[in-house]
Design an enzyme around this catalytic site. Structure first.
Site, PDB file in Angstrom:
ATOM      1  N   HIS A 263       0.829  -1.206   0.000  1.00  0.00           N
ATOM      2  CA  HIS A 263       0.000   0.000   0.000  1.00  0.00           C
ATOM      3  C   HIS A 263       0.866   1.260   0.000  1.00  0.00           C
ATOM      4  O   HIS A 263       0.669   2.176  -0.809  1.00  0.00           O
ATOM      5  CB  HIS A 263      -0.915  -0.005   1.224  1.00  0.00           C
ATOM      6  CG  HIS A 263      -1.725   1.230   1.403  1.00  0.00           C
ATOM      7  ND1 HIS A 263      -2.929   1.428   0.761  1.00  0.00           N
ATOM      8  CD2 HIS A 263      -1.501   2.342   2.134  1.00  0.00           C
ATOM      9  CE1 HIS A 263      -3.413   2.619   1.103  1.00  0.00           C
ATOM     10  NE2 HIS A 263      -2.563   3.196   1.933  1.00  0.00           N
ATOM     11  N   GLU A 264       1.845   1.296   0.903  1.00  0.00           N
ATOM     12  CA  GLU A 264       2.709   2.477   0.976  1.00  0.00           C
ATOM     13  C   GLU A 264       3.576   2.605  -0.271  1.00  0.00           C
ATOM     14  O   GLU A 264       3.939   3.716  -0.670  1.00  0.00           O
ATOM     15  CB  GLU A 264       3.572   2.429   2.238  1.00  0.00           C
ATOM     16  CG  GLU A 264       2.811   2.324   3.553  1.00  0.00           C
ATOM     17  CD  GLU A 264       1.738   3.393   3.724  1.00  0.00           C
ATOM     18  OE1 GLU A 264       1.830   4.468   3.085  1.00  0.00           O
ATOM     19  OE2 GLU A 264       0.801   3.165   4.503  1.00  0.00           O
ATOM     20  N   HIS A 267       1.783   4.737  -2.723  1.00  0.00           N
ATOM     21  CA  HIS A 267       1.970   6.156  -2.408  1.00  0.00           C
ATOM     22  C   HIS A 267       3.362   6.614  -2.850  1.00  0.00           C
ATOM     23  O   HIS A 267       3.519   7.667  -3.469  1.00  0.00           O
ATOM     24  CB  HIS A 267       1.838   6.382  -0.892  1.00  0.00           C
ATOM     25  CG  HIS A 267       0.441   6.380  -0.376  1.00  0.00           C
ATOM     26  ND1 HIS A 267      -0.534   7.244  -0.837  1.00  0.00           N
ATOM     27  CD2 HIS A 267      -0.150   5.615   0.587  1.00  0.00           C
ATOM     28  CE1 HIS A 267      -1.663   7.027  -0.188  1.00  0.00           C
ATOM     29  NE2 HIS A 267      -1.457   6.044   0.685  1.00  0.00           N
ATOM     30  N   GLU A 293      -4.699   7.949  -2.789  1.00  0.00           N
ATOM     31  CA  GLU A 293      -5.143   6.659  -2.255  1.00  0.00           C
ATOM     32  C   GLU A 293      -5.505   5.700  -3.374  1.00  0.00           C
ATOM     33  O   GLU A 293      -5.309   4.480  -3.230  1.00  0.00           O
ATOM     34  CB  GLU A 293      -6.341   6.873  -1.324  1.00  0.00           C
ATOM     35  CG  GLU A 293      -6.004   7.552  -0.008  1.00  0.00           C
ATOM     36  CD  GLU A 293      -5.030   6.767   0.854  1.00  0.00           C
ATOM     37  OE1 GLU A 293      -4.952   5.524   0.714  1.00  0.00           O
ATOM     38  OE2 GLU A 293      -4.328   7.378   1.670  1.00  0.00           O
TER      39      GLU A 293
END
Length: 298
Positions: A263-264, A267, A293
Site C-alpha cells: 500500500h505504501e 503512495h 489513495e
C-alpha cells in the site's frame, strides 16, 4: 518585469517554502522511526520552530505581489503557468489567513500528541488519548474558522486535501459502495470456507523484510530515491527523490507487513513519478488525496 521573470521569482520562493515543509516531514518521519523517548519535548519545539519558518516563507508578501501581476495578465499565460498561479494563490491565501502563533502551536501539539497516542496505544488506553484528540479537534475547528469555514469544518478539511470535494459528494459515493459491498461482506462471513488460523505462522521478521523488499522493488519502488523502515503504524512521507515508507512486522501475521508495504509503495511510486524539477509548484504536486489513495490501492 516580463511574465517569465515574475514566474521565475515566484517559483524560486515557492520552492524554498516547499523545501522547508519537506524538512518538517523528515522530522516527523524521524520522530516515528528513530527518536529517543527522552527527546520528545525537544522535537515538539523543533517542529514548532520549523512550522513557523515555513509559514513565514509561504506568506511572504512578495508572493502576493507577483500573483497579482500574473493574474492581471492571465490571458497571456499557458496552461502550465495558469496551474502554477492558481495553486500558488490557494496556498498563499491560506497561509496569510493563519496566524503564525497558531501554526507554531498546532505543530507542537501534533508532535506532543503523537507520543501520547503511542503510549495510549501500548496500554490500550483510549481515555488517556481522548484529551489529545479533543485538543486536535479544537485546532482543526480554529483553522477552519480562520479560513472562513466556520460551521463547515469537515467540508474545509476535505477540501484542504481534495480541492472541490465535499461531504455531500462523499456520502453519495459511499452510499453506492455500501449498497453493493454489504451483501458481499455478508456472503463472505457466511461462507463455509474458512482460512487456516495457523497457515502463515512462524514467518520470521528477517524473512518478511527480505520478501517485502523484493515485492516492492518488483512493483517499481526506486530504493535509490527512498527507503522503508519500521514504525508503530505504516505511513509514507516525502517527495521526489526522498520518499520514506514504513511498515511493521508481526511474526504470526506476515500479511500485515506485506500488505502495508504494498500500500505504501503505491503512495511512494506516485510521489517518485512526479517531476522532481517542479517540486514546490502545482506541476510537481499530487492531484489530491483521493488520487493518492487510488494509486496506493491500485
Amino acid at each position: 518585469m516580463t511574465t517569465d521573470a515574475v514566474l521565475g521569482e515566484l517559483t524560486a520562493v515557492l520552492k524554498r517554502a516547499h523545501a522547508l515543509s519537506t524538512v518538517g516531514e523528515l522530522l516527523s518521519w524521524d520522530e516515528q522511526v528513530n527518536l529517543p523517548a527522552g527527546a520528545a519535548e525537544q522535537r515538539a519545539s523543533q517542529q514548532a520552530a520549523l512550522a513557523e519558518a515555513q509559514h513565514a516563507a509561504a506568506s511572504d508578501p512578495r508572493i502576493g505581489g507577483w500573483l497579482a501581476m500574473l493574474e492581471a495578465g492571465a490571458a497571456g499565460l499557458n496552461d502550465d503557468q495558469r496551474a502554477i498561479v492558481k495553486q500558488a494563490r490557494r496556498d498563499y491565501d491560506r497561509a496569510t489567513k493563519l496566524p503564525a502563533e497558531f501554526v507554531r502551536d498546532k505543530a507542537a501539539q501534533g508532535s506532543r500528541g503523537y507520543h501520547v497516542w503511542a503510549r495510549a496505544r501500548a496500554a490500550d488506553d483510549f481515555a488517556g488519548y481522548a484529551r489529545v484528540l479533543a485538543k486536535n479537534l479544537e485546532f482543526a475547528k480554529r483553522e477552519a474558522g480562520f479560513l472562513g469555514w466556520s460551521g463547515r469544518e469537515y467540508d474545509y478539511m476535505i477540501d484542504k486535501h481534495d480541492p472541490g470535494m465535499t461531504a455531500a459528494v462523499i456520502e453519495r459515493l459511499f452510499g453506492e459502495l455500501k449498497r453493493d459491498l454489504l451483501p458481499l461482506v455478508r456472503e463472505i462471513a457466511a461462507s463455509r470456507v474458512k482460512p487456516r488460523a495457523d497457515a502463515l505462522r512462524g514467518f520470521s521478521t528477517d524473512g518478511q523484510q527480505k520478501f517485502l523488499r523484493e515485492v516492492t522493488e518488483r512493483l517499481g519502488f526506486d530504493y535509490t530515491r527512498g527507503r522503508i523502515d519500521v514504525s508503530l503504524h505504516p505511513f509514507c512521507s516525502g517527495t521526489g527523490s526522498d520518499v520514506r515508507m514504513t511498515t511493521r512486522f508481526k511474526e504470526h501475521e506476515p500479511l500485515d507487513s506485506l500488505f502495508s508495504a504494498i500500500h505504501e509503495t503505491g503512495h511512494g511510486m506516485y510521489e517518485q513519478g512526479l517531476p522532481v524539477d517542479q517540486l514546490g509548484t502545482a506541476l510537481g504536486l499530487h492531484a489530491g488525496m483521493a488520487a493518492h489513495e487510488s494509486q496506493s490501492r491500485l
